[in-house]
Motif scaffolding. Structure first.
Motif, PDB file in Angstrom:
ATOM      1  N   ALA A   1     -72.924 -35.670 147.583  1.00 56.37           N
ATOM      2  CA  ALA A   1     -72.054 -36.840 147.563  1.00 56.37           C
ATOM      3  C   ALA A   1     -70.916 -36.670 146.569  1.00 56.37           C
ATOM      4  O   ALA A   1     -69.750 -36.989 146.857  1.00 56.37           O
ATOM      5  CB  ALA A   1     -72.865 -38.097 147.240  1.00 56.37           C
ATOM      6  N   GLY A   2     -71.239 -36.160 145.382  1.00 59.26           N
ATOM      7  CA  GLY A   2     -70.199 -35.983 144.369  1.00 59.26           C
ATOM      8  C   GLY A   2     -69.188 -34.927 144.746  1.00 59.26           C
ATOM      9  O   GLY A   2     -67.988 -35.093 144.507  1.00 59.26           O
ATOM     10  N   ILE A   3     -69.658 -33.823 145.332  1.00 57.50           N
ATOM     11  CA  ILE A   3     -68.736 -32.762 145.754  1.00 57.50           C
ATOM     12  C   ILE A   3     -67.796 -33.283 146.830  1.00 57.50           C
ATOM     13  O   ILE A   3     -66.583 -33.014 146.808  1.00 57.50           O
ATOM     14  CB  ILE A   3     -69.524 -31.533 146.242  1.00 57.50           C
ATOM     15  CG1 ILE A   3     -70.230 -30.860 145.060  1.00 57.50           C
ATOM     16  CG2 ILE A   3     -68.599 -30.529 146.930  1.00 57.50           C
ATOM     17  CD1 ILE A   3     -71.173 -29.743 145.457  1.00 57.50           C
ATOM     18  N   ASP A   4     -68.324 -34.055 147.783  1.00 55.41           N
ATOM     19  CA  ASP A   4     -67.469 -34.621 148.828  1.00 55.41           C
ATOM     20  C   ASP A   4     -66.441 -35.588 148.245  1.00 55.41           C
ATOM     21  O   ASP A   4     -65.329 -35.710 148.768  1.00 55.41           O
ATOM     22  CB  ASP A   4     -68.324 -35.338 149.875  1.00 55.41           C
ATOM     23  CG  ASP A   4     -69.111 -34.374 150.757  1.00 55.41           C
ATOM     24  OD1 ASP A   4     -68.795 -33.165 150.726  1.00 55.41           O
ATOM     25  OD2 ASP A   4     -70.049 -34.822 151.437  1.00 55.41           O
ATOM     26  N   ALA A   5     -66.808 -36.264 147.155  1.00 54.33           N
ATOM     27  CA  ALA A   5     -65.878 -37.212 146.540  1.00 54.33           C
ATOM     28  C   ALA A   5     -64.750 -36.515 145.789  1.00 54.33           C
ATOM     29  O   ALA A   5     -63.674 -37.093 145.602  1.00 54.33           O
ATOM     30  CB  ALA A   5     -66.638 -38.136 145.583  1.00 54.33           C
ATOM     31  N   VAL A   6     -64.974 -35.276 145.344  1.00 51.69           N
ATOM     32  CA  VAL A   6     -63.968 -34.547 144.574  1.00 51.69           C
ATOM     33  C   VAL A   6     -62.657 -34.429 145.339  1.00 51.69           C
ATOM     34  O   VAL A   6     -61.565 -34.643 144.796  1.00 51.69           O
ATOM     35  CB  VAL A   6     -64.497 -33.147 144.191  1.00 51.69           C
ATOM     36  CG1 VAL A   6     -63.364 -32.232 143.749  1.00 51.69           C
ATOM     37  CG2 VAL A   6     -65.524 -33.268 143.079  1.00 51.69           C
ATOM     38  N   THR A   7     -62.743 -34.079 146.621  1.00 51.23           N
ATOM     39  CA  THR A   7     -61.527 -33.891 147.416  1.00 51.23           C
ATOM     40  C   THR A   7     -60.712 -35.171 147.465  1.00 51.23           C
ATOM     41  O   THR A   7     -59.485 -35.151 147.257  1.00 51.23           O
ATOM     42  CB  THR A   7     -61.896 -33.433 148.839  1.00 51.23           C
ATOM     43  OG1 THR A   7     -62.600 -32.195 148.759  1.00 51.23           O
ATOM     44  CG2 THR A   7     -60.643 -33.238 149.681  1.00 51.23           C
ATOM     45  N   GLY A   8     -61.367 -36.301 147.721  1.00 52.97           N
ATOM     46  CA  GLY A   8     -60.653 -37.571 147.787  1.00 52.97           C
ATOM     47  C   GLY A   8     -60.053 -37.975 146.461  1.00 52.97           C
ATOM     48  O   GLY A   8     -58.933 -38.494 146.402  1.00 52.97           O
TER      49      GLY A   8
END
Length: 301
Positions: A108-115
């Motif tokens: 979840a955190g890695i996916d949030a990095v891009t945004g």
């Protein structure tokens, strides 16, 4: 802080290693004292009022330093949208370009990095303990910076960092080695953290040599930082290389200053021996990549 500890912080900075203070609620010295002692960055505990974080950002901004604060308690959010929303709230409240919003390096955190990066929010990905995990973080950081560039965000103002909890990794590996029959673990204790750090460094350098990252660098993007955290005092001198940082308590700095001096660059070009070190552990059923995944699941579910 003693003169010896101040000297160590200055020597680290001269080697391209940024000393960060791992602050805790109510800890001494004050932030101003910490900066005057030579700390170039500060990780502040979650829940600190926005005004206090803003003041620290202002103090460090003139020195080119960063302040990292978790977007939320790491066991409190479970999906990328929630982490992105929490990062927006913190970034808006502090409103300083040298703030790094901490998000965990789980899925979840890695996916949030891009945004986050796409919106111009500086990021610290935390609790990295394996090369596989770091590759996923680097991919997300690159994608976020590319989206930020497409949206006209000034990449020069975006801080990007990944912190690696080497102390946690070493402790878990050592515990598993201690459960093996007598003599099997001889010479392998305390090897996992350093070997992993060297391979993480190698992973970053290979990524930065590729065209996508070179293109981002030409557009003004900062190279992603590697931060070593929860390290033992004796590890400080063995984790030295360009564009890295030590996140240290005052006690760790003081203890490290009583040890041997720095040994120059200890990470560059050490990947082959580090691969062998992790292979020796794996041959004894102590697989660092698997342990990293298990530590993540234990922490975040």
């Amino acid at each position: 802080m003693t003169a010896e500890a101040r000297k160590l912080l200055k020597e680290l900075a001269a080697e391209g290693v940024s000393p960060w203070w791992a602050a805790s609620q109510g800890e001494q010295p004050s932030v101003l004292d910490a900066v005057s002692c030579g700390f170039r960055g500060i990780r502040m505990p979650v829940g600190v009022p926005d005004g206090a974080v803003r003041a620290v950002c202002d103090l460090l901004r003139a020195r080119g330093g960063f302040v990292a604060v978790a977007a939320a308690a790491f066991d409190g959010l479970s999906d990328p949208a929630a982490w992105l929303a929490a990062a927006r709230v913190l970034c808006s409240g502090v409103d300083r370009p040298n703030l790094l919003v901490g998000v965990p390096a789980n899925r979840a955190g890695i996916d949030a990095v891009t945004g986050c990066l796409a919106e111009g929010i500086g990021i610290e990905s935390t609790v990295v303990v394996s090369v596989r995990q770091y590759r996923a973080v680097l991919d997300a950081q690159r994608a976020g910076l590319e989206r930020a560039r497409a949206r006209g965000v000034d990449l020069r103002a975006l801080g990007v960092a990944t912190s690696c909890d080497l102390g946690v990794l070493d402790a878990e590996v050592n515990a598993r080695l201690d459960r093996l029959p007598d003599g099997v673990a001889s010479g392998l204790r305390d090897t996992a953290g350093l070997a992993t750090a060297r391979l993480l460094y190698r992973t970053r350098e290979l990524a930065l040599a590729c065209e996508p990252w070179q293109s981002l660098r030409e557009a003004g993007a900062r190279p992603p930082m590697l931060l070593w955290s929860q390290t033992r005092p004796e590890q400080v001198r063995s984790l030295v290389s360009w564009n890295t940082a030590h996140v240290l308590t005052v006690e760790t700095v003081e203890a490290a200053a009583r040890g041997a001096g720095l040994e120059g660059d200890t990470l560059m070009g050490r990947h082959e021996q580090s691969t062998r070190a992790l292979r020796l552990l794996a041959e004894r059923d102590v697989d660092v990549e698997v342990i990293g995944e298990e530590l993540l699941r234990a922490r975040f579910g």
